[in-house]
Enzyme design. Structure first.
Site, short mmCIF file in Angstrom:
data_model
loop_
_atom_site.label_atom_id
_atom_site.label_comp_id
_atom_site.label_asym_id
_atom_site.label_seq_id
_atom_site.Cartn_x
_atom_site.Cartn_y
_atom_site.Cartn_z
N GLY A 173 -8.28 -8.41 5.22
CA GLY A 173 -7.22 -7.70 5.93
C GLY A 173 -7.01 -8.29 7.30
CB SER A 174 -7.93 -6.94 10.59
OG SER A 174 -7.60 -5.67 10.07
N GLY A 229 -13.61 -5.21 6.05
CA GLY A 229 -14.51 -5.75 7.06
C GLY A 229 -14.91 -7.20 6.86
N GLY A 265 -10.46 -2.90 8.95
CA GLY A 265 -10.05 -3.07 10.34
C GLY A 265 -11.20 -3.12 11.33
CE LYS A 289 -3.69 -2.02 2.87
NZ LYS A 289 -4.82 -2.12 1.93
#
Lengths: 323, 207
Positions: free
Chosen positions: A264-265, A243, A182, A110
């Protein structure tokens, strides 16, 4: 859609000589790198796949072993960026190089919105794809990067059709929903995916003269809007992001019409990352098969805790960054 | 024996650029069927292994119970065309595999080097030289592409780059290309594979 893809960028590609490395010596000058077909083509080969955020070479290896189509190398996953606060920037090149060396699949990284020097650095590292991302703190509140200037392809976030086509006009070869990174909460990604498909449905039923007003209304270039209307879909590949935490979330986004999924997370903030990663990969392939999804979703352990949108202040929302 | 005048071609749809192949076949009047589970192979006359990430496709073929049926399909002498990652899946020898190796189907007497030209910055478009198509107009799109670094006795090279690098082979009813005809408007490679499928059905190999 591919003929349309190549038509977007009228500039010729770059001859190899222009960015020759010792390895390139003796190559035929008829080989063209960095063409739009080549940039958008990699995104097409990632379709039906999962792109996973990883912060170490070990996590990258787990992701590859789970069947990730690519990994996103970064220092902190969005959940930690959110927790830590402060300015979030491009990751340390040494850390990115470590991840490139650890896997055979494509590696993305990124840069801050508008930070074209971070992008130049990632290109020098020979990263496979750059995400000009609202998850990092924007470096320019007016201009996104002129992505046509780069040989490395870019993916950008969007919340609706206008934003999607503005990014494509700047040279993005791949799109993703912004969602709300996140949070482990899929609601914003759903909102953005639905907004894009609703806009496209409206567009395809419009007459030519209505399209001019629509282009003005959503601030989209008319030529790209025409292409989208004719193809009945975005001119480049569009993934879901922001999300996604469970196999069901991933399948939901696929059924809403996206081409693949970024997680992502959601993976490495869960209790059993390897198992969850494999499950999400399978859910993206078998997204239309509820029986398979039921099996895939079993015994994964707790997902990441997640955040309700009502508890996020406007200033904490990453999706509103970018224009 | 089923003798279809217009055959049905399956496209392995686990991950990657499968919808582009479906669209290319549709343009030449052939129905493509997406293959995600063993039962999807029933009644097909030919099979395409698309581009994508060969590691991901191999793992998904294992978890979907497809790797065995795909190997049996190929061993029965039925037509298979692999593009890019699909070519890797069909190769007997693969260099540059991920740590711990990866699931392959095999059958083609070739050695393939993964990501032969380097990362995405070295992806390119270039002229293809082939006895099967008119060289003057053939252009290939190579995305983090593999190359064939050794062609065994049973396989026959059918496409090369200007510098002689082998990027396409044929062996019986198997075809493999390192490039992506499905990313272009050029449908000649899809027609070449269709011919192979039609020859295979008329030679009675198809059940």
């Amino acid at each position: 859609m591919n003929e349309e893809n190549t038509a977007i960028d009228s500039r010729p590609g770059h001859d190899d000589e222009q960015n020759a490395t010792p390895k390139d010596e003796g190559r035929s000058p008829t080989r063209q790198t960095g063409t739009f077909a080549v940039k958008a083509g990699l995104a097409q080969m990632l379709k039906g796949g999962v792109i996973m955020d990883v912060v170490t070479p070990e996590q990258a290896a787990i992701a590859e072993e789970a069947g990730a189509a690519a990994v996103m190398a970064l220092e902190r996953v969005p959940a930690d960026i959110r927790k830590d606060g402060g300015v979030a920037r491009m990751s340390d090149p040494a850390m990115i190089k470590g991840i490139i060396a650890a896997v055979t699949i494509p590696v993305m990284a990124k840069v801050r919105i508008g930070h074209f020097v971070e992008a130049q650095i990632l290109e020098a590292l020979e990263i496979d794809y750059i995400d000009e991302s609202e998850v990092l703190t924007p470096a320019d509140e007016e201009h996104h990067i002129d992505k046509h200037r780069f040989n490395v392809p870019f993916v950008c976030g969007c919340r609706d059709l206008g934003e999607a086509l503005r990014r494509v006009s700047e040279g993005a070869a791949m799109l993703r929903t912004k969602g709300e990174a996140g949070t482990g909460n899929v609601v914003e990604a759903v909102r953005h995916a639905r907004a894009v498909s609703r806009d496209i449905r409206r567009l395809t039923s419009m007459s030519d003269d209505e399209r001019f007003a629509f282009a003005k209304d959503i601030r989209a270039p008319i030529e790209l809007l025409r292409q989208t209307a004719e193809a009945g879909r975005l001119p480049v590949v569009n993934f879901a992001a922001g999300g996604i935490a469970t196999p069901a979330d991933a399948a939901l986004m696929m059924q809403l019409g996206v081409d693949g999924v970024f997680v992502g997370s959601g993976i490495f903030k869960s209790d059993n990352p390897s198992k969850r990663a494999k499950a999400i990969v399978q859910a993206v392939t078998h997204y239309n098969d509820p029986k398979a999804l039921a099996e895939i979703s079993e015994d994964l352990g707790p997902a990441m805790v997640g955040i309700g949108m009502e508890t996020l202040a406007d200033t904490e929302r990453m999706a509103s960054r970018g224009w | 024996m089923v003798r279809a005048t217009v055959p049905t071609i399956g496209i392995l749809a686990l991950q990657g650029g499968y919808s582009e192949h479906v669209a290319s076949f549709r343009r030449i009047g052939v129905a493509g069927r997406q293959v995600r589970s063993p039962k999807d192979l029933d009644g097909l006359h030919g099979l395409v292994l698309p581009g994508g990430e060969s590691t991901a496709i191999g793992l998904l073929a294992e978890s979907s119970g497809l790797i065995g049926p795909l190997r049996s399909w190929r061993e029965a002498g039925r037509p298979v065309w692999g593009t890019c990652a699909g070519m890797i899946m069909l190769a007997d020898q693969v260099l540059g595999q991920k740590e711990g190796g990866q699931s392959l189907i095999g059958g083609l007497d070739i050695t393939v080097s993964r990501n032969h030209f380097g990362g995405q910055l070295h992806s390119f478009e270039a002229a293809i030289y082939s006895p099967l198509v008119n060289a003057a107009s053939a252009r290939g799109v190579f995305i983090r592409a593999p190359a064939i670094i050794e062609v065994g006795e049973r396989a026959e090279p059918v496409a090369t780059l200007a510098d002689g690098t082998c990027v396409g082979v044929r062996q019986g009813f198997l075809l493999a290309t390192a490039f992506h005809p499905e990313l272009t408007a050029d449908d000649r490679w899809h027609r070449i594979f269709l011919d192979m499928v039609l020859r295979s059905t008329s030679s009675g190999r198809q059940s």
